[in-house]
Each structure stands twice: as structure tokens, then as C-alpha cells.
Design a protein around this motif. Structure first.
Motif, PDB file in Angstrom:
ATOM      1  N   ASP A 125       0.718  -1.332   0.025  1.00 10.62           N
ATOM      2  CA  ASP A 125       0.103   0.126  -0.026  1.00 10.62           C
ATOM      3  C   ASP A 125       0.940   1.228  -0.090  1.00 10.62           C
ATOM      4  O   ASP A 125       0.340   2.363  -0.294  1.00 10.62           O
ATOM      5  N   VAL A 126       2.178   1.082   0.547  1.00  7.10           N
ATOM      6  CA  VAL A 126       2.998   2.315   0.589  1.00  7.10           C
ATOM      7  C   VAL A 126       4.418   1.907  -0.124  1.00  7.10           C
ATOM      8  O   VAL A 126       4.880   0.703   0.054  1.00  7.10           O
ATOM      9  N   SER A 127       5.143   2.477  -0.996  1.00  5.77           N
ATOM     10  CA  SER A 127       6.256   2.517  -1.517  1.00  5.77           C
ATOM     11  C   SER A 127       7.227   3.492  -1.294  1.00  5.77           C
ATOM     12  O   SER A 127       6.817   4.393  -0.865  1.00  5.77           O
ATOM     13  N   LEU A 128       8.486   3.257  -1.261  1.00  2.05           N
ATOM     14  CA  LEU A 128       9.570   3.849  -0.582  1.00  2.05           C
ATOM     15  C   LEU A 128      10.812   3.625  -1.203  1.00  2.05           C
ATOM     16  O   LEU A 128      11.277   2.363  -1.618  1.00  2.05           O
ATOM     17  N   VAL A 129      11.324   4.783  -1.725  1.00  4.50           N
ATOM     18  CA  VAL A 129      12.576   4.843  -2.687  1.00  4.50           C
ATOM     19  C   VAL A 129      13.423   5.816  -1.820  1.00  4.50           C
ATOM     20  O   VAL A 129      13.142   6.978  -1.392  1.00  4.50           O
ATOM     21  N   ALA A 130      14.831   5.257  -1.821  1.00  6.30           N
ATOM     22  CA  ALA A 130      15.732   6.160  -1.033  1.00  6.30           C
ATOM     23  C   ALA A 130      16.883   6.426  -2.173  1.00  6.30           C
ATOM     24  O   ALA A 130      17.195   5.479  -3.031  1.00  6.30           O
ATOM     25  N   ALA A 131      17.407   7.602  -2.079  1.00  3.78           N
ATOM     26  CA  ALA A 131      18.670   7.664  -2.967  1.00  3.78           C
ATOM     27  C   ALA A 131      19.814   8.315  -1.886  1.00  3.78           C
ATOM     28  O   ALA A 131      19.434   9.005  -0.899  1.00  3.78           O
ATOM     29  N   ILE A 132      21.112   8.088  -2.184  1.00  4.14           N
ATOM     30  CA  ILE A 132      22.129   8.367  -1.607  1.00  4.14           C
ATOM     31  C   ILE A 132      23.508   9.026  -2.241  1.00  4.14           C
ATOM     32  O   ILE A 132      23.386   8.799  -3.442  1.00  4.14           O
ATOM     33  N   GLU A 133      23.883   9.995  -1.663  1.00  6.94           N
ATOM     34  CA  GLU A 133      24.939  10.908  -2.506  1.00  6.94           C
ATOM     35  C   GLU A 133      26.087  10.939  -1.413  1.00  6.94           C
ATOM     36  O   GLU A 133      25.786  11.697  -0.302  1.00  6.94           O
ATOM     37  N   GLN A 134      27.301  10.656  -1.693  1.00  2.98           N
ATOM     38  CA  GLN A 134      28.402  11.126  -1.102  1.00  2.98           C
ATOM     39  C   GLN A 134      28.669  12.639  -1.588  1.00  2.98           C
ATOM     40  O   GLN A 134      28.759  13.143  -2.766  1.00  2.98           O
ATOM     41  N   ASN A 159      30.583  14.553   3.892  1.00  2.00           N
ATOM     42  CA  ASN A 159      28.871  14.657   3.995  1.00  2.00           C
ATOM     43  C   ASN A 159      28.243  13.531   3.242  1.00  2.00           C
ATOM     44  O   ASN A 159      28.606  13.394   2.151  1.00  2.00           O
ATOM     45  N   LEU A 160      27.230  13.041   3.534  1.00  2.00           N
ATOM     46  CA  LEU A 160      26.394  12.268   3.173  1.00  2.00           C
ATOM     47  C   LEU A 160      24.962  12.880   3.204  1.00  2.00           C
ATOM     48  O   LEU A 160      24.557  13.178   4.051  1.00  2.00           O
ATOM     49  N   ASN A 161      24.558  12.685   1.737  1.00  5.25           N
ATOM     50  CA  ASN A 161      23.165  13.240   1.873  1.00  5.25           C
ATOM     51  C   ASN A 161      22.293  11.944   1.059  1.00  5.25           C
ATOM     52  O   ASN A 161      22.630  11.253   0.567  1.00  5.25           O
ATOM     53  N   VAL A 162      21.139  11.818   1.990  1.00  9.29           N
ATOM     54  CA  VAL A 162      20.125  10.878   1.784  1.00  9.29           C
ATOM     55  C   VAL A 162      18.545  11.320   1.441  1.00  9.29           C
ATOM     56  O   VAL A 162      18.291  12.453   2.401  1.00  9.29           O
ATOM     57  N   GLY A 163      17.827  10.933   0.630  1.00  8.48           N
ATOM     58  CA  GLY A 163      16.808  11.389   0.513  1.00  8.48           C
ATOM     59  C   GLY A 163      15.698  10.118   0.493  1.00  8.48           C
ATOM     60  O   GLY A 163      16.212   8.973  -0.109  1.00  8.48           O
ATOM     61  N   PHE A 164      14.537   9.980   0.954  1.00  8.73           N
ATOM     62  CA  PHE A 164      13.568   9.091   1.056  1.00  8.73           C
ATOM     63  C   PHE A 164      12.421   9.761   0.550  1.00  8.73           C
ATOM     64  O   PHE A 164      11.730  10.789   0.973  1.00  8.73           O
ATOM     65  N   PHE A 215      30.233   1.013   3.987  1.00 10.03           N
ATOM     66  CA  PHE A 215      29.015   0.509   3.345  1.00 10.03           C
ATOM     67  C   PHE A 215      27.828   1.072   3.975  1.00 10.03           C
ATOM     68  O   PHE A 215      27.807   1.182   5.303  1.00 10.03           O
ATOM     69  N   ILE A 216      26.383   1.142   3.461  1.00  9.90           N
ATOM     70  CA  ILE A 216      25.579   1.800   3.960  1.00  9.90           C
ATOM     71  C   ILE A 216      24.173   0.932   3.613  1.00  9.90           C
ATOM     72  O   ILE A 216      24.203   0.366   2.681  1.00  9.90           O
ATOM     73  N   GLY A 217      23.450   1.017   4.777  1.00 12.23           N
ATOM     74  CA  GLY A 217      21.965   0.287   4.899  1.00 12.23           C
ATOM     75  C   GLY A 217      20.998   1.234   5.002  1.00 12.23           C
ATOM     76  O   GLY A 217      21.279   2.296   5.786  1.00 12.23           O
ATOM     77  N   LEU A 218      20.188   1.315   4.073  1.00 15.51           N
ATOM     78  CA  LEU A 218      18.698   2.405   4.095  1.00 15.51           C
ATOM     79  C   LEU A 218      17.560   1.630   4.716  1.00 15.51           C
ATOM     80  O   LEU A 218      17.341   0.655   4.049  1.00 15.51           O
ATOM     81  N   SER A 219      16.898   2.116   5.588  1.00 17.77           N
ATOM     82  CA  SER A 219      15.586   1.280   5.885  1.00 17.77           C
ATOM     83  C   SER A 219      14.674   2.501   6.497  1.00 17.77           C
ATOM     84  O   SER A 219      15.049   3.292   6.777  1.00 17.77           O
ATOM     85  N   ALA A 220      13.556   1.704   6.854  1.00 14.53           N
ATOM     86  CA  ALA A 220      12.465   2.662   7.493  1.00 14.53           C
ATOM     87  C   ALA A 220      11.451   1.900   8.315  1.00 14.53           C
ATOM     88  O   ALA A 220      10.981   0.745   7.910  1.00 14.53           O
ATOM     89  N   VAL A 221      11.114   2.268   9.405  1.00 17.06           N
ATOM     90  CA  VAL A 221       9.792   1.991  10.091  1.00 17.06           C
ATOM     91  C   VAL A 221       8.832   2.702   9.826  1.00 17.06           C
ATOM     92  O   VAL A 221       8.856   3.969  10.028  1.00 17.06           O
ATOM     93  N   LEU A 222       7.631   2.226   9.073  1.00 17.25           N
ATOM     94  CA  LEU A 222       6.495   3.209   8.830  1.00 17.25           C
ATOM     95  C   LEU A 222       5.282   2.913   9.533  1.00 17.25           C
ATOM     96  O   LEU A 222       4.751   1.683   9.343  1.00 17.25           O
ATOM     97  N   ASP A 223       4.891   3.857  10.392  1.00 22.05           N
ATOM     98  CA  ASP A 223       3.841   3.559  11.047  1.00 22.05           C
ATOM     99  C   ASP A 223       2.437   3.996  10.285  1.00 22.05           C
ATOM    100  O   ASP A 223       2.348   4.930  10.073  1.00 22.05           O
ATOM    101  N   THR A 224       1.718   2.892  10.278  1.00 21.50           N
ATOM    102  CA  THR A 224       0.417   3.226   9.157  1.00 21.50           C
ATOM    103  C   THR A 224      -0.841   2.708  10.009  1.00 21.50           C
ATOM    104  O   THR A 224      -0.853   2.270  11.224  1.00 21.50           O
ATOM    105  N   SER A 225      -1.682   3.213   9.500  1.00 21.49           N
ATOM    106  CA  SER A 225      -3.160   2.897   9.957  1.00 21.49           C
ATOM    107  C   SER A 225      -3.322   1.357  10.037  1.00 21.49           C
ATOM    108  O   SER A 225      -4.556   1.022  10.682  1.00 21.49           O
ATOM    109  N   LYS A 226      -2.562   0.707   9.350  1.00 27.63           N
ATOM    110  CA  LYS A 226      -2.553  -0.676   9.240  1.00 27.63           C
ATOM    111  C   LYS A 226      -1.524  -1.400  10.132  1.00 27.63           C
ATOM    112  O   LYS A 226      -1.141  -2.545   9.760  1.00 27.63           O
TER     113      LYS A 226
END
Length: 178
Positions: free
Chosen positions: A14-23, A28-33, A141-152
Motif C-alpha cells: 500500500d506504500v512504496s519507498l525509494v531512497a537515494a544516497i549521495e556522497q 558529508n552524506l546526503n540521503v533522500g527518502f 557501506f551503507i544500509g537504508l531502512s525505515a519503520v513506517l507507522d500506518t493505520s494498518k
């Protein structure tokens, strides 16, 4: 810049998530979700007025960055809340020490944390961490993740899930290298 589609451990589509990472030189490290939540299921914590360090952000919607070092056991975990609170933790090895909350890491600095209409952007300074440990970008090396609190319920997103349970501390799932 590299991008990754994060997958839900429980195949929640029901929800999709894309992350981008840039050195960004030198340290500095920039990350977008970017979230796609057409049914507005995500539940967001309330905004805070500054960027305070707070623990237990993973109990609600929270984005995470894990920073591993090749051939080493130690690593860092960075939690980023859409409330604009954040925290960095240090581990000597897999989930050790087992303190709760984990031991704060003060060798990583927040440059910018911004909730956007599509998700979250962050810029972090790894200079002190990299200098103190004599590291180059190629050592990380980098890991990207998320906890998404939803109504479900809570859903756990990561670059990949290689174990029988959602486990963001599993270094096998940290796929980004420089």
C-alpha cells in the motif's frame, strides 16, 4: 547518486519507498527518502521546533541509515524522524552493547534534516567518525531502512531482507558501497 527501492518485510504494497544516497566531499552524506502513500496511511509524529536528539524514534515512523566499515565489527545507526528529531548510535558489533536505548554516537553531526511533501531529506557530516577511525569513503557501506507507522500497523522497509525476521542491523542487507 544511487537510488534503491526499499521493500517491506511483510510484502505490504500500500506504500512504496525509494531512497537515494549521495556522497558529498569531503565527508558529508546526503540521503533522500521518497514515499508514495496514495491512501494516506502513514501516521506522522508531531513536528518539533528544532533538531533535538531523541531516543526511541523507531517506535513511530522513522527513517534509518546504517554505516558499516569493511572488515570491522563496529558500526553506526542514525535515526531520522519526520518530526525533525534525530539520533545517532554506536555499536561495537552486532547489536552490542545491548543497552536500551543504545549508546549515543557523538562523532556524527546533523547538517540538515527536512521533512518534505514527498518524504525526508537529510545531510549528515561523517568527518569526525571518518577521521577518528582513519576511514575513506571506500571503507564504508551503507544500509537504508525505515519503520513506517500506518493505520494498518508498523511496516519495516529495507534495501533487502535476508533473514527470517525484519532486522535492520543485518550487515548483509546494507548494499550501498562507494
Amino acid at each position: 547518486m544511487a537510488s534503491y527501492e526499499l521493500s517491506a518485510f511483510d510484502r505490504f504494497y500500500d506504500v512504496s519507498l525509494v531512497a537515494a544516497i549521495e556522497q558529498v566531499a569531503p565527508c558529508n552524506l546526503n540521503v533522500g527518502f521518497w514515499l508514495r502513500d496514495p491512501n494516506q496511511l502513514i501516521q506522522y509524529p508531531e513536528l518539533v521546533t528544532s533538531h533535538p536528539r531523541q531516543d526511541f524514534l523507531w517506535e513511530k515512523t522513522c527513517y534509518e541509515i546504517f554505516i558499516g566499515v569493511k572488515n570491522e565489527d563496529y558500526y553506526r545507526e542514525i535515526n531520522l524522524s519526520p518530526s525533525q528529531a534525530w539520533q545517532a548510535y554506536q555499536f561495537e558489533e552486532y547489536r552490542y552493547p545491548e543497552d536500551m536505548p543504545p549508546q549515543a554516537a557523538y562523532d556524527i553531526e546533523l547538517v540538515q534534516l527536512k521533512r518534505t511533501h514527498y518524504g525526508l531529506n537529510v545531510s549528515i557530516d561523517l568527518g569526525e567518525f571518518m577521521t577518528a577511525n582513519n576511514l575513506k569513503w571506500s571503507d564504508l557501506f551503507i544500509g537504508l531502512s525505515a519503520v513506517l507507522d500506518t493505520s494498518k500497523g508498523l511496516h519495516f522497509y529495507a534495501m533487502q531482507h535476508s533473514g527470517p525476521h525484519a532486522d535492520f542491523h543485518n550487515k548483509r542487507d546494507w548494499l550501498h558501497t562507494f
